[in-house]
Enzyme design. Sequence first.
Site, short mmCIF file in Angstrom:
data_model
loop_
_atom_site.label_atom_id
_atom_site.label_comp_id
_atom_site.label_asym_id
_atom_site.label_seq_id
_atom_site.Cartn_x
_atom_site.Cartn_y
_atom_site.Cartn_z
N ASP A 153 -3.23 -3.05 -2.57
CA ASP A 153 -4.31 -2.06 -2.55
C ASP A 153 -4.25 -1.18 -3.81
OD1 ASP A 153 -5.33 0.71 -0.39
OD2 ASP A 153 -6.52 -0.79 -1.43
N ASN A 154 -5.38 -0.57 -4.19
CA ASN A 154 -5.43 0.46 -5.24
C ASN A 154 -5.00 0.01 -6.62
OD1 ASN A 154 -3.83 1.96 -2.60
ND2 ASN A 154 -5.93 2.48 -3.10
N GLU A 201 -11.55 4.40 -1.00
CA GLU A 201 -11.96 5.14 0.21
C GLU A 201 -12.25 6.59 -0.20
OE1 GLU A 201 -8.97 3.76 -0.32
OE2 GLU A 201 -7.33 4.87 0.63
N LYS A 224 2.87 3.57 -5.57
CA LYS A 224 2.35 2.55 -6.50
C LYS A 224 3.40 2.04 -7.48
CE LYS A 224 -1.01 3.37 -4.00
NZ LYS A 224 -1.03 2.59 -2.74
N ASP A 253 0.83 -1.21 0.00
CA ASP A 253 0.00 0.00 0.00
C ASP A 253 0.86 1.26 0.00
OD1 ASP A 253 -2.63 1.41 2.11
OD2 ASP A 253 -2.32 1.43 -0.06
C1 LIG Z 1 9.35 3.12 -1.54
N1 LIG Z 1 9.52 2.62 -0.22
C2 LIG Z 1 8.77 3.00 0.84
N2 LIG Z 1 9.15 2.55 2.06
C3 LIG Z 1 8.44 2.91 3.16
N3 LIG Z 1 7.34 3.71 3.13
C4 LIG Z 1 6.94 4.16 1.91
C5 LIG Z 1 7.62 3.82 0.73
N4 LIG Z 1 6.97 4.42 -0.32
C6 LIG Z 1 5.94 5.11 0.20
N5 LIG Z 1 5.92 4.96 1.55
C7 LIG Z 1 4.90 5.49 2.47
O1 LIG Z 1 3.68 4.81 2.15
C8 LIG Z 1 2.60 5.76 2.07
C9 LIG Z 1 2.23 5.95 0.63
C10 LIG Z 1 1.04 5.60 0.16
C11 LIG Z 1 0.68 5.83 -1.28
N6 LIG Z 1 -0.75 5.62 -1.39
C12 LIG Z 1 -1.44 6.31 -2.30
O2 LIG Z 1 -0.92 7.09 -3.05
C13 LIG Z 1 -2.91 6.11 -2.31
C14 LIG Z 1 -3.69 7.01 -3.03
C15 LIG Z 1 -5.08 6.90 -3.05
C16 LIG Z 1 -5.86 7.86 -3.80
C17 LIG Z 1 -6.75 7.42 -4.77
C18 LIG Z 1 -7.50 8.35 -5.50
C19 LIG Z 1 -7.36 9.70 -5.25
F1 LIG Z 1 -8.10 10.61 -5.94
C20 LIG Z 1 -6.47 10.15 -4.27
C21 LIG Z 1 -5.70 9.23 -3.56
C22 LIG Z 1 -5.73 5.86 -2.34
C23 LIG Z 1 -4.94 4.95 -1.62
O3 LIG Z 1 -5.53 3.93 -0.92
C24 LIG Z 1 -3.55 5.05 -1.60
O4 LIG Z 1 -2.84 4.11 -0.90
C25 LIG Z 1 3.12 7.04 2.68
O5 LIG Z 1 2.94 7.01 4.08
C26 LIG Z 1 4.61 6.98 2.33
O6 LIG Z 1 5.41 7.75 3.22
MG LIG Z 2 -4.06 2.45 -0.39
#
Ligand SMILES: CNc1ncnc2c1ncn2[C@@H]1O[C@H](/C=C/CNC(=O)c2cc(-c3ccc(F)cc3)cc(O)c2O)[C@@H](O)[C@H]1O
Ligand SMILES: [Mg+2]
Length: 208
Positions: free
Chosen positions: A163-164, A193, A138, A135
């Site tokens: 997810d997503n 969500e 992406k 999650d």
């Molecule tokens: C790359 N390695 C990594 N290692 C550890 N943590 C990482 C990480 N990459 C990202 N993260 C963290 O995960 C999280 C990122 C999540 C990205 N999720 C989304 O973009 C997302 C986006 C939507 C979304 C969908 C439609 C919309 F209009 C707006 C948003 C819905 C979701 O359920 C999502 O999960 C943050 O907390 C980030 O700091």
């Molecule tokens: Mg998500």
Amino acid sequence: TRSTRPQRLLKAVQKNATRGDPQSVISAIDHFCRHSEWAMNIGDEKVVNELNPEKVLELGTYCGYSTVRIARLLPPGARLITLEFNGDYAAIARQVIAWAGLEDKVQLVEGASEDWIPRMKEHFGIETFDLVFLDHWKDRYLPDTKLMEDCGLLRKGTVLLADNVICPGVPDYLQYVRNSLSYKSCYFKSHLEYTKAEDGLEKSVFLG
Ligand SMILES: CNc1ncnc2c1ncn2[C@@H]1O[C@H](/C=C/CNC(=O)c2cc(-c3ccc(F)cc3)cc(O)c2O)[C@@H](O)[C@H]1O
Ligand SMILES: [Mg+2]
């Protein structure tokens, strides 16, 4: 300075949820985000209940909402390791997980998935995972899945739950797990969500 959204989410949990009651934490966050139950990814709960996993990995904790949703279903002795590299989010998630009373089932590691996936054996004594919940960013689902394969963290029957897969969408990951002979993949239609847009989870079983 104005509080951040994650800080306001935590306040809503501390104000509206009962300490030690994970369901009340989930309801408080649902209410805060104006979720409605039917919009939730019930796919994650179906998979967790069917699987009864002992060792779970979550990539991308954010505020800990899905962490609480999964950890509350784990049998005693089971462990969930969740990786989050944003320090502000990790700090909020720690408090949300503690408020739910799940801190002894959840290990939140502040760091990047690509740095910590190769260290699961020597640092946590984990040979393989039963369930991985993807999650995070992406465009990282596919490289991290290949990294988990290379690190031998997937065993015959390990379930990857992504997810997503529709919105925002993870096309390269989907193409891989749906065409690789090493996975049996299926799609759980759900809703994104916050909105009524279609979204969904992809459940992929590693075949070894
Ligand atoms: C790359 N390695 C990594 N290692 C550890 N943590 C990482 C990480 N990459 C990202 N993260 C963290 O995960 C999280 C990122 C999540 C990205 N999720 C989304 O973009 C997302 C986006 C939507 C979304 C969908 C439609 C919309 F209009 C707006 C948003 C819905 C979701 O359920 C999502 O999960 C943050 O907390 C980030 O700091
Ligand atoms: Mg998500």
